[in-house]
Design a protein around this motif. Structure first.
Motif, mmCIF file in Angstrom:
data_model
loop_
_atom_site.group_PDB
_atom_site.id
_atom_site.type_symbol
_atom_site.label_atom_id
_atom_site.label_comp_id
_atom_site.label_asym_id
_atom_site.label_seq_id
_atom_site.Cartn_x
_atom_site.Cartn_y
_atom_site.Cartn_z
ATOM 1 N N ASN A 137 0.811 -1.218 0.000
ATOM 2 C CA ASN A 137 0.000 0.000 0.000
ATOM 3 C C ASN A 137 0.842 1.263 0.000
ATOM 4 O O ASN A 137 0.376 2.306 -0.428
ATOM 5 C CB ASN A 137 -0.946 0.007 1.208
ATOM 6 N N ASN A 138 2.036 1.183 0.541
ATOM 7 C CA ASN A 138 2.924 2.341 0.514
ATOM 8 C C ASN A 138 4.365 1.862 0.622
ATOM 9 O O ASN A 138 4.621 0.718 0.996
ATOM 10 C CB ASN A 138 2.565 3.347 1.623
ATOM 11 N N PRO A 139 5.328 2.704 0.297
ATOM 12 C CA PRO A 139 6.738 2.285 0.272
ATOM 13 C C PRO A 139 7.260 1.755 1.612
ATOM 14 O O PRO A 139 8.159 0.925 1.635
ATOM 15 C CB PRO A 139 7.486 3.561 -0.131
ATOM 16 N N ASN A 140 6.686 2.198 2.707
ATOM 17 C CA ASN A 140 7.131 1.719 4.021
ATOM 18 C C ASN A 140 6.849 0.237 4.228
ATOM 19 O O ASN A 140 7.442 -0.401 5.086
ATOM 20 C CB ASN A 140 6.461 2.513 5.141
ATOM 21 N N GLN A 141 5.958 -0.322 3.448
ATOM 22 C CA GLN A 141 5.572 -1.725 3.598
ATOM 23 C C GLN A 141 6.291 -2.633 2.607
ATOM 24 O O GLN A 141 5.931 -3.787 2.457
ATOM 25 C CB GLN A 141 4.066 -1.871 3.394
ATOM 26 N N TYR A 142 7.320 -2.132 1.933
ATOM 27 C CA TYR A 142 7.959 -2.906 0.880
ATOM 28 C C TYR A 142 8.583 -4.200 1.407
ATOM 29 O O TYR A 142 8.498 -5.233 0.759
ATOM 30 C CB TYR A 142 9.007 -2.067 0.148
ATOM 31 N N ASP A 143 9.202 -4.156 2.593
ATOM 32 C CA ASP A 143 9.790 -5.379 3.156
ATOM 33 C C ASP A 143 8.713 -6.427 3.440
ATOM 34 O O ASP A 143 8.899 -7.615 3.169
ATOM 35 C CB ASP A 143 10.576 -5.073 4.430
ATOM 36 N N ALA A 144 7.593 -5.994 3.976
ATOM 37 C CA ALA A 144 6.486 -6.919 4.238
ATOM 38 C C ALA A 144 5.922 -7.456 2.924
ATOM 39 O O ALA A 144 5.541 -8.629 2.831
ATOM 40 C CB ALA A 144 5.384 -6.217 5.032
ATOM 41 N N TYR A 145 5.905 -6.620 1.898
ATOM 42 C CA TYR A 145 5.450 -7.038 0.570
ATOM 43 C C TYR A 145 6.349 -8.133 0.014
ATOM 44 O O TYR A 145 5.880 -9.155 -0.484
ATOM 45 C CB TYR A 145 5.428 -5.821 -0.359
ATOM 46 N N LYS A 146 7.659 -7.949 0.127
ATOM 47 C CA LYS A 146 8.588 -8.965 -0.363
ATOM 48 C C LYS A 146 8.431 -10.265 0.417
ATOM 49 O O LYS A 146 8.483 -11.354 -0.154
ATOM 50 C CB LYS A 146 10.035 -8.460 -0.290
ATOM 51 N N GLU A 147 8.214 -10.165 1.710
ATOM 52 C CA GLU A 147 8.011 -11.370 2.529
ATOM 53 C C GLU A 147 6.717 -12.078 2.116
ATOM 54 O O GLU A 147 6.663 -13.302 2.031
ATOM 55 C CB GLU A 147 7.969 -10.999 4.015
ATOM 56 N N GLN A 148 5.699 -11.293 1.832
ATOM 57 C CA GLN A 148 4.431 -11.872 1.384
ATOM 58 C C GLN A 148 4.615 -12.535 0.013
ATOM 59 O O GLN A 148 4.096 -13.633 -0.220
ATOM 60 C CB GLN A 148 3.373 -10.776 1.318
ATOM 61 N N LEU A 149 5.363 -11.905 -0.880
ATOM 62 C CA LEU A 149 5.662 -12.521 -2.181
ATOM 63 C C LEU A 149 6.370 -13.853 -1.991
ATOM 64 O O LEU A 149 6.036 -14.839 -2.637
ATOM 65 C CB LEU A 149 6.567 -11.605 -3.018
ATOM 66 N N ARG A 150 7.365 -13.880 -1.094
ATOM 67 C CA ARG A 150 8.132 -15.097 -0.826
ATOM 68 C C ARG A 150 7.206 -16.204 -0.317
ATOM 69 O O ARG A 150 7.275 -17.353 -0.767
ATOM 70 C CB ARG A 150 9.238 -14.797 0.185
ATOM 71 N N GLU A 151 6.329 -15.842 0.610
ATOM 72 C CA GLU A 151 5.397 -16.830 1.172
ATOM 73 C C GLU A 151 4.444 -17.367 0.102
ATOM 74 O O GLU A 151 4.234 -18.575 -0.014
ATOM 75 C CB GLU A 151 4.587 -16.178 2.303
ATOM 76 N N TYR A 152 3.869 -16.467 -0.703
ATOM 77 C CA TYR A 152 2.932 -16.883 -1.740
ATOM 78 C C TYR A 152 3.632 -17.742 -2.792
ATOM 79 O O TYR A 152 3.052 -18.696 -3.310
ATOM 80 C CB TYR A 152 2.273 -15.679 -2.389
ATOM 81 N N LYS A 153 4.876 -17.397 -3.103
ATOM 82 C CA LYS A 153 5.651 -18.192 -4.066
ATOM 83 C C LYS A 153 5.847 -19.608 -3.535
ATOM 84 O O LYS A 153 5.651 -20.592 -4.260
ATOM 85 C CB LYS A 153 7.002 -17.517 -4.311
ATOM 86 N N GLN A 154 6.221 -19.726 -2.266
ATOM 87 C CA GLN A 154 6.435 -21.045 -1.671
ATOM 88 C C GLN A 154 5.132 -21.853 -1.654
ATOM 89 O O GLN A 154 5.141 -23.058 -1.915
ATOM 90 C CB GLN A 154 7.006 -20.913 -0.248
ATOM 91 N N ASN A 155 4.026 -21.185 -1.358
ATOM 92 C CA ASN A 155 2.738 -21.882 -1.354
ATOM 93 C C ASN A 155 2.358 -22.362 -2.751
ATOM 94 O O ASN A 155 1.837 -23.470 -2.924
ATOM 95 C CB ASN A 155 1.644 -20.972 -0.794
#
Length: 159
Positions: free
Chosen positions: A114-132
């Protein structure tokens, strides 16, 4: 006689709070109906937007558009490779598509930023979704070490 007057006075006093409660309830119901009707009219007045063509989904898989808005796509996989792309499965985290008669897959991951401050959480979410998504493909008997997988967004490939 005094007793009858006292009883009559008490009956009138008991009816006032009941009458007030009924009036308040009626006003709230009418207000609710008006608000509900206005929201329906506003929804019908929205400009016509093109909706994507329906895609086949696996049974019992929720539609990601109903709960979350996916991250913007940088490019369309169908324009990058020739062949017909068919959806294998889709849920609120990812969509897996396969080019027909090939061992090539496209993972569309629905991580949200939602905003640049959440980019690390976004990457972690991408990693999790990729693994799933990888786990799902493995569960379907696909050897993911031999499969060619394209990611959307493309930054998920390096995670």
């Amino acid at each position: 006689m005094l007793k009858e007057m006292l009883t009559l006075t008490q009956t009138k006093k008991n009816k006032k709070p009941l009458l007030i409660a009924i009036i308040i309830a009626a006003v709230l119901i009418i207000a609710g109906v008006i608000i509900w009707n206005n929201s329906r009219q506003n929804a019908n007045q929205q400009p016509n937007q093109q909706t994507p063509a329906p895609q086949s989904e696996s049974p019992n898989q929720p539609n990601p558009q109903s709960s979350q808005t996916p991250a913007p796509q940088t490019s369309s996989p169908t324009t990058q490779q020739n062949g017909e792309l068919s959806v294998i499965t889709e849920n609120e985290q990812y969509k897996i598509s396969q080019y027909k008669n090939t061992n090539k897959y496209v993972f569309t991951l629905y991580a949200i930023v939602n905003n640049p401050n959440q980019y690390d959480a976004y990457k972690e979410q991408l990693r999790e979704y990729k693994q799933n998504a990888l786990a799902y493909l493995k569960g379907q008997g696909v050897d993911i070490t031999k499969a060619e997988i394209q990611y959307d967004p493309s930054e998920a490939a390096s995670l």
